[in-house]
Motif scaffolding. Structure first.
Motif, PDB file in Angstrom:
ATOM      1  N   ILE A  70       8.068 -12.794 -12.104  1.00  0.00           N
ATOM      2  CA  ILE A  70       8.191 -13.829 -11.075  1.00  0.00           C
ATOM      3  C   ILE A  70       6.939 -13.870 -10.205  1.00  0.00           C
ATOM      4  CG2 ILE A  70      10.722 -13.821 -11.038  1.00  0.00           C
ATOM      5  CD1 ILE A  70      10.451 -12.141  -8.379  1.00  0.00           C
ATOM      6  N   HIS A  71       5.825 -13.469 -10.756  1.00  0.00           N
ATOM      7  CA  HIS A  71       4.575 -13.351  -9.999  1.00  0.00           C
ATOM      8  C   HIS A  71       4.275 -14.567  -9.112  1.00  0.00           C
ATOM      9  CE1 HIS A  71       0.640 -11.773  -9.005  1.00  0.00           C
ATOM     10  NE2 HIS A  71       0.145 -12.970  -9.277  1.00  0.00           N
ATOM     11  N   PRO A  72       4.413 -15.814  -9.603  1.00  0.00           N
ATOM     12  CA  PRO A  72       4.087 -16.971  -8.749  1.00  0.00           C
ATOM     13  C   PRO A  72       4.999 -17.125  -7.523  1.00  0.00           C
ATOM     14  CG  PRO A  72       4.184 -17.628 -11.065  1.00  0.00           C
ATOM     15  CD  PRO A  72       4.737 -16.226 -10.975  1.00  0.00           C
ATOM     16  N   VAL A  73       6.183 -16.524  -7.549  1.00  0.00           N
ATOM     17  CA  VAL A  73       7.134 -16.683  -6.439  1.00  0.00           C
ATOM     18  C   VAL A  73       7.601 -15.340  -5.884  1.00  0.00           C
ATOM     19  CG1 VAL A  73       7.944 -18.926  -7.263  1.00  0.00           C
ATOM     20  CG2 VAL A  73       9.138 -16.848  -8.000  1.00  0.00           C
ATOM     21  N   LYS A  74       6.899 -14.279  -6.183  1.00  0.00           N
ATOM     22  CA  LYS A  74       7.363 -12.948  -5.772  1.00  0.00           C
ATOM     23  C   LYS A  74       7.467 -12.839  -4.253  1.00  0.00           C
ATOM     24  CE  LYS A  74       2.781 -10.849  -6.178  1.00  0.00           C
ATOM     25  NZ  LYS A  74       2.013  -9.872  -6.944  1.00  0.00           N
ATOM     26  N   PRO A  75       8.315 -11.934  -3.777  1.00  0.00           N
ATOM     27  CA  PRO A  75       8.499 -11.755  -2.333  1.00  0.00           C
ATOM     28  C   PRO A  75       7.165 -11.460  -1.627  1.00  0.00           C
ATOM     29  CG  PRO A  75      10.183 -10.562  -3.530  1.00  0.00           C
ATOM     30  CD  PRO A  75       9.190 -11.052  -4.552  1.00  0.00           C
ATOM     31  N   ASN A  76       7.082 -11.872  -0.371  1.00  0.00           N
ATOM     32  CA  ASN A  76       5.838 -11.659   0.380  1.00  0.00           C
ATOM     33  C   ASN A  76       5.454 -10.192   0.456  1.00  0.00           C
ATOM     34  OD1 ASN A  76       5.025 -14.304   0.924  1.00  0.00           O
ATOM     35  ND2 ASN A  76       6.414 -14.452   2.662  1.00  0.00           N
ATOM     36  N   VAL A  77       6.429  -9.301   0.584  1.00  0.00           N
ATOM     37  CA  VAL A  77       6.096  -7.876   0.661  1.00  0.00           C
ATOM     38  C   VAL A  77       5.347  -7.430  -0.598  1.00  0.00           C
ATOM     39  CG1 VAL A  77       8.279  -6.978  -0.262  1.00  0.00           C
ATOM     40  CG2 VAL A  77       6.995  -5.633   1.384  1.00  0.00           C
ATOM     41  N   CYS A  78       5.679  -8.027  -1.735  1.00  0.00           N
ATOM     42  CA  CYS A  78       4.980  -7.714  -2.986  1.00  0.00           C
ATOM     43  C   CYS A  78       3.575  -8.313  -2.993  1.00  0.00           C
ATOM     44  CB  CYS A  78       5.748  -8.254  -4.186  1.00  0.00           C
ATOM     45  SG  CYS A  78       7.388  -7.555  -4.386  1.00  0.00           S
ATOM     46  N   ARG A  79       3.453  -9.500  -2.443  1.00  0.00           N
ATOM     47  CA  ARG A  79       2.141 -10.164  -2.390  1.00  0.00           C
ATOM     48  C   ARG A  79       1.150  -9.326  -1.589  1.00  0.00           C
ATOM     49  NH1 ARG A  79       2.673 -15.624  -3.697  1.00  0.00           N
ATOM     50  NH2 ARG A  79       4.821 -16.312  -3.664  1.00  0.00           N
ATOM     51  N   TYR A  80       1.642  -8.622  -0.572  1.00  0.00           N
ATOM     52  CA  TYR A  80       0.762  -7.919   0.344  1.00  0.00           C
ATOM     53  C   TYR A  80       0.466  -6.469  -0.057  1.00  0.00           C
ATOM     54  CZ  TYR A  80       1.932 -11.869   3.352  1.00  0.00           C
ATOM     55  OH  TYR A  80       2.112 -13.116   3.868  1.00  0.00           O
ATOM     56  N   TYR A  81       1.322  -5.874  -0.854  1.00  0.00           N
ATOM     57  CA  TYR A  81       1.142  -4.458  -1.197  1.00  0.00           C
ATOM     58  C   TYR A  81      -0.240  -4.227  -1.803  1.00  0.00           C
ATOM     59  CZ  TYR A  81       1.997   0.189  -2.955  1.00  0.00           C
ATOM     60  OH  TYR A  81       1.906   1.532  -3.179  1.00  0.00           O
ATOM     61  N   PRO A  82      -0.936  -3.187  -1.422  1.00  0.00           N
ATOM     62  CA  PRO A  82      -0.542  -2.005  -0.653  1.00  0.00           C
ATOM     63  C   PRO A  82      -0.746  -2.147   0.850  1.00  0.00           C
ATOM     64  CG  PRO A  82      -2.736  -1.661  -1.486  1.00  0.00           C
ATOM     65  CD  PRO A  82      -2.301  -3.019  -1.971  1.00  0.00           C
ATOM     66  N   PHE A  83      -0.779  -3.375   1.315  1.00  0.00           N
ATOM     67  CA  PHE A  83      -0.959  -3.616   2.738  1.00  0.00           C
ATOM     68  C   PHE A  83       0.368  -3.992   3.384  1.00  0.00           C
ATOM     69  CE2 PHE A  83      -4.780  -4.792   0.413  1.00  0.00           C
ATOM     70  CZ  PHE A  83      -5.688  -3.912   0.970  1.00  0.00           C
ATOM     71  N   ALA A 138       1.083   4.313   0.355  1.00  0.00           N
ATOM     72  CA  ALA A 138       0.306   3.850  -0.795  1.00  0.00           C
ATOM     73  C   ALA A 138      -0.963   4.674  -0.971  1.00  0.00           C
ATOM     74  CB  ALA A 138      -0.054   2.375  -0.641  1.00  0.00           C
ATOM     75  N   LEU A 139      -1.427   5.293   0.119  1.00  0.00           N
ATOM     76  CA  LEU A 139      -2.628   6.123   0.034  1.00  0.00           C
ATOM     77  C   LEU A 139      -2.355   7.309  -0.885  1.00  0.00           C
ATOM     78  CD1 LEU A 139      -3.667   6.086   3.790  1.00  0.00           C
ATOM     79  CD2 LEU A 139      -4.846   4.957   1.896  1.00  0.00           C
ATOM     80  N   GLY A 140      -3.220   7.517  -1.827  1.00  0.00           N
ATOM     81  CA  GLY A 140      -3.037   8.606  -2.777  1.00  0.00           C
ATOM     82  C   GLY A 140      -2.042   8.291  -3.874  1.00  0.00           C
ATOM     83  N   TYR A 141      -1.401   7.120  -3.818  1.00  0.00           N
ATOM     84  CA  TYR A 141      -0.426   6.743  -4.833  1.00  0.00           C
ATOM     85  C   TYR A 141      -0.874   5.505  -5.602  1.00  0.00           C
ATOM     86  CZ  TYR A 141       3.788   5.144  -7.101  1.00  0.00           C
ATOM     87  OH  TYR A 141       4.686   4.724  -8.045  1.00  0.00           O
ATOM     88  N   CYS A 142      -1.274   4.469  -4.888  1.00  0.00           N
ATOM     89  CA  CYS A 142      -1.697   3.223  -5.535  1.00  0.00           C
ATOM     90  C   CYS A 142      -3.093   3.423  -6.125  1.00  0.00           C
ATOM     91  CB  CYS A 142      -1.708   2.076  -4.533  1.00  0.00           C
ATOM     92  SG  CYS A 142      -2.344   0.536  -5.201  1.00  0.00           S
ATOM     93  N   PRO A 143      -3.218   3.335  -7.459  1.00  0.00           N
ATOM     94  CA  PRO A 143      -4.518   3.585  -8.083  1.00  0.00           C
ATOM     95  C   PRO A 143      -5.541   2.480  -7.842  1.00  0.00           C
ATOM     96  CG  PRO A 143      -2.910   2.955  -9.741  1.00  0.00           C
ATOM     97  CD  PRO A 143      -2.165   3.095  -8.440  1.00  0.00           C
TER      98      PRO A 143
END
Length: 197
Positions: A96-109, A126-131
């Motif tokens: 659902i990438h084109p309509v994914k939730p805003n929290v997903c759009r912003y990660y890792p922020f 996300a620090l040390g986890y998100c490659p």
């Protein structure tokens, strides 16, 4: 447009899908409306409630039911992946990438409001986890800038939606069951979709 502040950080999403597996994804009624329209599913088919007492203190509205307090999230499969993830070429890809939730759009922020300024920072977990953090060029925040007005408005509206539900529970106008809440949120999603079609 809302004024925003962003960190200067290198980030390039490598589409590993690990964030979709690690985290429960909180959603708003607007997120649910976009997803419903895109996939043709009823909200109850992809939404779930996550117990507040099993989570950190999220900056999300708390839903009261007669048996406890919850956050509204996307469902997960038994293997822990988001219901909308699909394996494609050994990568976990969002269907659902084109309509994914805003929290997903912003990660890792993540963001928060400081008066009239929206402040973004790297999510500490996300620090040390998100490659993707520390890879590629500096994040340009185009996606965040283009959707932040909607995200801020959605969060405010969603708080009102949940406050209304919680008030109905407090006044005994509803029993506070999961079924009643799902009926309520589907009605809210339908109304939002009709107004914005």
């Amino acid at each position: 447009m809302v004024n925003a502040e962003f960190p200067r950080v290198r980030f390039n999403c490598i589409m590993c899908g690990e964030c979709c597996r690690r985290y429960w994804i909180p959603v708003t009624h607007r997120d649910a409306a976009r997803i419903t329209k895109y996939v043709g599913m009823r909200p109850r088919d992809f939404l779930a409630l996550f117990p507040k007492d099993m989570a950190a203190d999220w900056d999300e509205p708390v839903i009261r039911l007669r048996d406890g307090e919850y956050y509204l999230v996307l469902k997960k499969r038994l293997d822990g992946t988001c219901i909308f993830n699909k394996w494609i070429d050994d990568k976990l890809i969002c269907s659902i990438h084109p309509v994914k939730p805003n929290v997903c759009r912003y990660y890792p922020f993540i963001y928060w409001l400081d008066g009239n300024i929206v402040k973004f920072e790297v999510y500490d977990k996300a620090l040390g986890y998100c490659p993707g953090i520390g890879k590629g060029g500096y994040a340009n925040f185009r996606v965040e800038i283009s959707s932040i007005d909607d995200a801020v408005k959605a969060k405010k509206e969603f708080k009102e939606v949940i406050n209304k539900w919680n008030e109905m529970v407090s006044k005994g106008l509803v029993s506070g069951t999961l079924e009643e809440f799902m009926n309520y949120i589907e009605q809210v999603v339908d109304e939002h979709s009709r107004k914005n079609s």
